[in-house]
Every structure is written in structure tokens, then in C-alpha cells.
Design a protein around this motif. Structure first.
Motif, short mmCIF file in Angstrom:
data_model
loop_
_atom_site.label_atom_id
_atom_site.label_comp_id
_atom_site.label_asym_id
_atom_site.label_seq_id
_atom_site.Cartn_x
_atom_site.Cartn_y
_atom_site.Cartn_z
N LEU A 110 39.55 -26.54 20.12
CA LEU A 110 40.57 -26.73 19.12
C LEU A 110 39.74 -27.04 17.62
O LEU A 110 40.28 -26.77 16.43
CB LEU A 110 41.20 -28.19 19.50
N PHE A 111 38.63 -27.92 17.80
CA PHE A 111 37.94 -28.09 16.60
C PHE A 111 36.51 -27.23 16.38
O PHE A 111 35.59 -27.70 15.76
CB PHE A 111 37.48 -29.60 16.55
N ALA A 112 36.68 -25.72 17.08
CA ALA A 112 35.34 -25.10 17.17
C ALA A 112 35.21 -24.63 15.40
O ALA A 112 34.17 -24.35 15.26
CB ALA A 112 35.86 -24.07 17.92
N GLY A 113 36.29 -24.58 14.87
CA GLY A 113 36.09 -24.07 13.52
C GLY A 113 35.32 -25.23 12.61
O GLY A 113 35.07 -24.72 11.47
N ILE A 114 35.31 -26.36 13.01
CA ILE A 114 34.31 -27.21 12.29
C ILE A 114 33.00 -27.42 12.60
O ILE A 114 32.53 -27.52 13.64
CB ILE A 114 35.29 -28.58 12.48
N ASN A 115 32.24 -27.27 11.47
CA ASN A 115 30.66 -27.12 11.90
C ASN A 115 30.06 -28.42 11.20
O ASN A 115 29.88 -28.63 10.04
CB ASN A 115 29.99 -25.76 11.13
N ILE A 116 29.87 -29.37 12.22
CA ILE A 116 29.38 -30.70 11.84
C ILE A 116 27.82 -30.54 11.21
O ILE A 116 27.73 -31.24 10.26
CB ILE A 116 29.32 -31.50 13.07
N ALA A 253 35.00 -44.94 0.08
CA ALA A 253 34.04 -44.74 1.43
C ALA A 253 35.04 -45.23 2.77
O ALA A 253 34.95 -44.16 3.58
CB ALA A 253 33.09 -45.91 1.32
N PRO A 254 36.07 -45.98 2.53
CA PRO A 254 36.74 -46.14 4.11
C PRO A 254 37.42 -44.62 4.44
O PRO A 254 37.62 -44.49 5.50
CB PRO A 254 37.47 -47.24 3.91
N VAL A 255 38.18 -43.94 3.50
CA VAL A 255 38.97 -43.01 3.74
C VAL A 255 37.86 -41.77 4.14
O VAL A 255 38.17 -41.13 5.15
CB VAL A 255 39.68 -42.54 2.18
N VAL A 256 37.04 -41.34 3.37
CA VAL A 256 35.99 -40.18 3.62
C VAL A 256 35.06 -40.41 4.98
O VAL A 256 35.03 -39.58 5.82
CB VAL A 256 35.10 -39.87 2.23
N GLU A 257 34.81 -41.74 5.19
CA GLU A 257 34.05 -41.92 6.40
C GLU A 257 34.92 -41.76 7.57
O GLU A 257 34.44 -41.43 8.73
CB GLU A 257 33.43 -43.34 6.22
N GLU A 258 36.20 -42.31 7.43
CA GLU A 258 37.13 -42.45 8.69
C GLU A 258 37.70 -40.92 8.95
O GLU A 258 37.69 -40.55 10.22
CB GLU A 258 38.07 -43.43 8.41
N LEU A 259 37.75 -40.22 7.88
CA LEU A 259 38.19 -38.97 8.03
C LEU A 259 37.15 -37.94 8.72
O LEU A 259 37.36 -37.28 9.44
CB LEU A 259 38.68 -38.32 6.48
N PHE A 260 35.97 -38.16 8.20
CA PHE A 260 34.78 -37.33 8.88
C PHE A 260 34.62 -37.82 10.24
O PHE A 260 34.42 -36.97 10.96
CB PHE A 260 33.76 -37.44 7.73
N CYS A 261 34.18 -39.14 10.27
CA CYS A 261 33.53 -39.71 11.46
C CYS A 261 34.55 -39.91 12.62
O CYS A 261 34.28 -39.65 13.94
CB CYS A 261 32.91 -40.79 11.07
N VAL A 265 34.72 -35.35 13.20
CA VAL A 265 33.47 -35.78 14.48
C VAL A 265 33.81 -36.16 15.51
O VAL A 265 33.44 -35.49 16.71
CB VAL A 265 32.33 -36.59 13.78
N LEU A 266 34.69 -37.15 15.70
CA LEU A 266 34.90 -37.89 16.93
C LEU A 266 35.95 -37.02 18.01
O LEU A 266 35.34 -36.79 19.02
CB LEU A 266 35.79 -39.15 16.84
N GLN A 267 36.77 -36.35 17.28
CA GLN A 267 37.75 -35.56 18.06
C GLN A 267 36.93 -34.16 18.48
O GLN A 267 37.25 -33.66 19.61
CB GLN A 267 38.93 -35.18 17.31
N LYS A 268 35.97 -33.74 17.58
CA LYS A 268 35.05 -32.39 18.01
C LYS A 268 34.46 -32.86 19.09
O LYS A 268 34.47 -31.98 20.17
CB LYS A 268 34.49 -31.90 16.83
N LEU A 284 27.21 -43.21 16.64
CA LEU A 284 25.81 -43.31 16.16
C LEU A 284 25.57 -42.53 15.03
O LEU A 284 25.00 -43.08 14.06
CB LEU A 284 25.00 -42.62 17.53
N LEU A 285 26.36 -41.40 15.02
CA LEU A 285 26.27 -40.85 13.84
C LEU A 285 26.58 -41.61 12.45
O LEU A 285 26.05 -41.78 11.50
CB LEU A 285 27.12 -39.39 13.87
N PHE A 286 27.91 -42.10 12.71
CA PHE A 286 28.40 -43.19 11.51
C PHE A 286 27.24 -44.19 11.29
O PHE A 286 26.99 -44.36 10.13
CB PHE A 286 29.45 -43.78 12.20
N ALA A 287 26.48 -44.89 12.21
CA ALA A 287 25.52 -45.66 11.95
C ALA A 287 24.29 -45.10 11.12
O ALA A 287 23.94 -45.64 10.27
CB ALA A 287 24.98 -46.32 13.13
N ILE A 288 23.87 -43.99 11.73
CA ILE A 288 22.74 -43.22 11.10
C ILE A 288 22.83 -42.95 9.58
O ILE A 288 22.18 -43.02 8.61
CB ILE A 288 22.34 -42.11 11.78
#
Length: 399
Positions: A110-116, A253-261, A265-268, A284-288
Motif C-alpha cells: 500500500l505504501f510502497a510508493g513512499i520512499n522514507i 511543526a505539529p502538522v508536518v511531523e504528524e503527517l510525516f511520522c 512513516v508509521l503506516q508504511k 524512534l525516528l520521530f525522536a532522532i
């Protein structure tokens, strides 16, 4: 084509690691005043040089393959000879080819097209390169010190307001290219539980305040220079700095970090490795990516936001939780700003000053932690999704 891009980015990442990681570790050891035997410097220097050369070769090889994966001649990849600056150019060059096929045979696809990794290279290399290159050009034109400009909080605040939307655009472009629905990621039709949000924020504030301050206090004895830089970088000295900080931390920051992380990222990673591993790795990625000392607090916060997303299938819920938390931190900063004179706002805080300030109130910080940690732990334990839980995207798709 996607496999070629993944291979290219893997080569680039390995090359970057070999080039810079040994030097970073050595620098940290020196800063921590670790005793290094006098017979080792020459050997260590040769080893670091050898790793740098090997990393540089892999980096350029990855750059050549990366340009081919975008549909260009590999000769464009020689831009990678310019290292990080060249990679930034290659990342911004638009792809000529659709790198993802529309056929999806399983949830894993499903999320294979997203390159983290590619998105992380944008975030950690391309955007900072734009920032520092622009600052260098400005410093040359106005004849002002480059280091002074990079420490100017107004400039940093403006840069954040400009560059964060750039990353959002890049992220939305990948979502669109992967044929994913932004509406299904957000789940805006699901209800928002404000009582739950406020309860979580009420627990996170004392937990993070207690745990982070204790962490920083202990670090002040190990990495005093880092702690001193951190303490002085937090100072807000005028109203404009507060406004810019508020826009970045509370709105953007809350919008972009939650949309991304969480949204991506979480769903992929959940679709690849399962719910438990996906939450742990994405948190862990969110923290780093915050590049701060409070990694554990950020990791726990990321896990809580992930649980909220699974619980509500609504990305707005963790966004609001994140936003309210940052708003309270902003209020604390404003109170601190208003309670100090102009001289105090610009005064240098030394490590000794900080340690003397913290020692009488360490018990208060421990008490905050003792009260909030069990309650947060209970929430995580009771609400952690099962490993067969449905992805929010699929839940919002009615599947």
C-alpha cells in the motif's frame, strides 16, 4: 525502477555513514574528554581517512544510480562529486519517470510508493543545505559573520517558516505519486475526542518536564559544552523571536511531523513489519530527527501519538495533541520572557549556573516524574493496538 532508486539511496546512505560517522564519534569522545592512548592518533587518523575515501566512492556510485532511477543519464550523477551540495541538487531534480506501479497486491504494497530514506535526505541534507548556502550568500553580500547569522534566532525562525512548507510540498508530492489519498490518511470525517487530547497533554507536560530536566542535568556532567550551548540556544530575547517560534512550533511543526511520522512513516512500517515494530521504529525516528538530548521523552511522545492515531483513525487528533503540548511550552517561554529584564534575557547561562539552579529542585522533578509516569504507562498499556489492528488508512477506506 523503484528497486533501482532504493539501491541508489542505500549506497548514498552507506557512503555518508562511512564518510562522517567515525569522525563524529571521535569528536564526541574528545568533547567528553575521553582519554585516548597516545599511540592511537596516527592509526585512527588513517582508518578514518580510509573510511572516508571508501564512503566517497560509494556515495558517488549511488549518485550515478540515483540519476538513472529518475530517468536521466547517469552522467548527471557526477554532480555527487560535490558531496552533500551535489546530493541536494540531485534530490531537487524532478523525476522523469513514474517510479511506482499502481498495482497493489497486499497491504504491504500500500505504501510502497513512499520512499522514507529519500524524504529523510530531503529533510536532513537538502533543506539545511539550502538554508546554509543562502545564509553564506547573504553574509557575503552584507559583510556580516556567517556564524553570527546562523545563530540569529530571527533568521532561523524565518527559515523554518519558509522551509517547512517546502518539505510538506515534497511529502504531498510523494503521496500523490504513490496514488495514496490524503483524505484517507487524515481521516477528517472521524470524531475528535478533546477530553482524551487534554488528558494526554496534562500527563505529558509534567512527565517531559521532569524526565527531560533530569536528563539534561545528568548530561551537564558528561557533555558540559553541549548542555551550555543548548541552554543558551533556548533563550528568546524579543517579541519577534517569540512570534516566529510560535508559528513554527505551534502551527507548522505539529502538522508536518504528524503527517510525516504518523500518517506516512508509521503506516508504511506497520504494513511491512507489524503494528508493534512499526510504532517502535517510527517513534524512534520521530525522536532522532529532533537532534536533541531528550530522545527518550520524544520516543514516548511519538508512541503516544501513534496510539492516538490508531485509536481514532484520525490524524487531526495527534496533531491537536502535539499542538496543545507545544502551545503550553510556548506559554512557559513567554512567562519566562516577561519575567526577565532585557539584560537577563541576553545573559549567558553557564553549566555551573544551571547545576546550581537545579540541585535544590531535583526532588520536585522526581516527584513530577513519579506521578505522571505510571499514568502514562497505564494509558500506553491499555490502548496499545494489537498486532493485527487495521491500518488507519484502510479503516478510513472502509476495508
Amino acid at each position: 525502477m523503484e528497486d533501482r532508486k532504493e539501491k541508489a539511496i542505500n549506497l548514498i546512505l552507506v557512503g555518508l555513514g562511512l564518510k562522517y560517522f567515525p569522525s563524529i564519534i571521535l569528536g564526541m569522545l574528545i568533547q567528553a574528554k575521553t582519554v585516548i592512548p597516545s599511540t592511537l592518533p596516527a592509526i585512527v587518523s588513517l582508518a578514518i581517512l580510509g573510511l572516508f575515501v571508501a564512503g566517497y566512492v560509494l556515495f558517488v556510485k549511488g549518485s550515478l544510480l540515483f540519476t538513472r532511477s529518475k530517468g536521466y543519464s547517469q552522467y548527471w550523477g557526477w554532480i555527487g562529486l560535490f558531496s552533500i551540495f551535489g546530493l541536494s541538487i540531485l534530490l531537487f531534480i524532478p523525476s522523469r519517470q513514474k517510479v511506482y506501479l499502481e498495482n497493489r497486491n497486499s497491504v504491504r504494497d500500500l505504501f510502497a510508493g513512499i520512499n522514507i530514506p529519500e524524504l529523510l535526505l530531503f529533510l536532513s541534507i537538502a533543506l539545511p543545505t539550502i538554508f546554509y548556502s543562502t545564509i553564506w550568500a547573504v553574509s557575503f553580500l552584507i559583510e556580516r559573520s556567517f556564524s553570527d547569522l546562523t545563530r540569529d534566532k530571527v533568521i532561523i525562525g524565518i527559515a523554518g517558516i519558509v522551509l517547512i512548507p517546502v518539505f510538506v510540498f515534497i511529502l504531498l508530492k510523494q503521496i500523490s505519486t504513490a496514488n495514496l489519498s490524503l483524505d484517507k490518511i487524515v481521516g477528517s470525517k472521524n470524531s475528535i475526542n478533546f477530553k482524551l487530547i487534554l488528558s494526554i497533554v496534562a500527563l505529558e507536560i509534567p512527565f517531559n518536564y521532569g524526565f527531560s530536566s533530569l536528563t539534561l542535568y545528568n548530561l551537564s556532567f558528561v557533555f558540559p559544552d553541549y548542555v551550555e550551548r543548548h541552554l543558551n540556544s533556548r533563550h528568546l530575547s524579543n517579541i519577534l523571536e517569540i512570534i516566529l517560534y510560535g508559528i513554527s512550533s505551534v502551527l507548522l511543526a505539529p502538522v508536518v511531523e504528524e503527517l510525516f511520522c504518523r500518517g506516512v512513516v508509521l503506516q508504511k512500517w506497520v504494513s511491512k513489519w507489524g503494528v508493534r515494530a512499526g510504532i517502535i521504529t517510527s517513534s524512534l525516528l520521530f525522536a532522532i530527527i529532533h537532534f536533541r538530548y531528550d530522545v527518550i521523552s520524544l520516543f514516548i511522545g511519538g508512541a503516544i501519538f501513534s496510539i492516538l492515531y490508531f485509536k481514532t483513525c484520525n490524524l487531526i487528533t495527534p496533531i491537536l495533541c502535539h499542538c496543545f503540548y507545544n502551545s503550553i511550552i510556548l506559554i512557559f517561554n513567554i512567562i519566562d520572557f516577561l519575567g526577565k529584564s532585557p539584560v537577563q534575557r541576553n545573559a549567558l547561562v553557564t553549566v555551573n549556573d544551571y547545576q546550581n539552579f537545579m540541585e535544590p529542585i531535583l526532588g520536585q522533578r522526581v516527584l513530577l516524574l513519579a506521578v505522571s509516569a505510571p499514568l502514562l504507562g497505564y494509558f500506553i498499556f491499555k490502548n496499545f493496538p494489537r498486532n493485527d489492528a487495521t491500518l488507519p488508512y484502510l479503516a478510513n477506506d472502509g476495508l
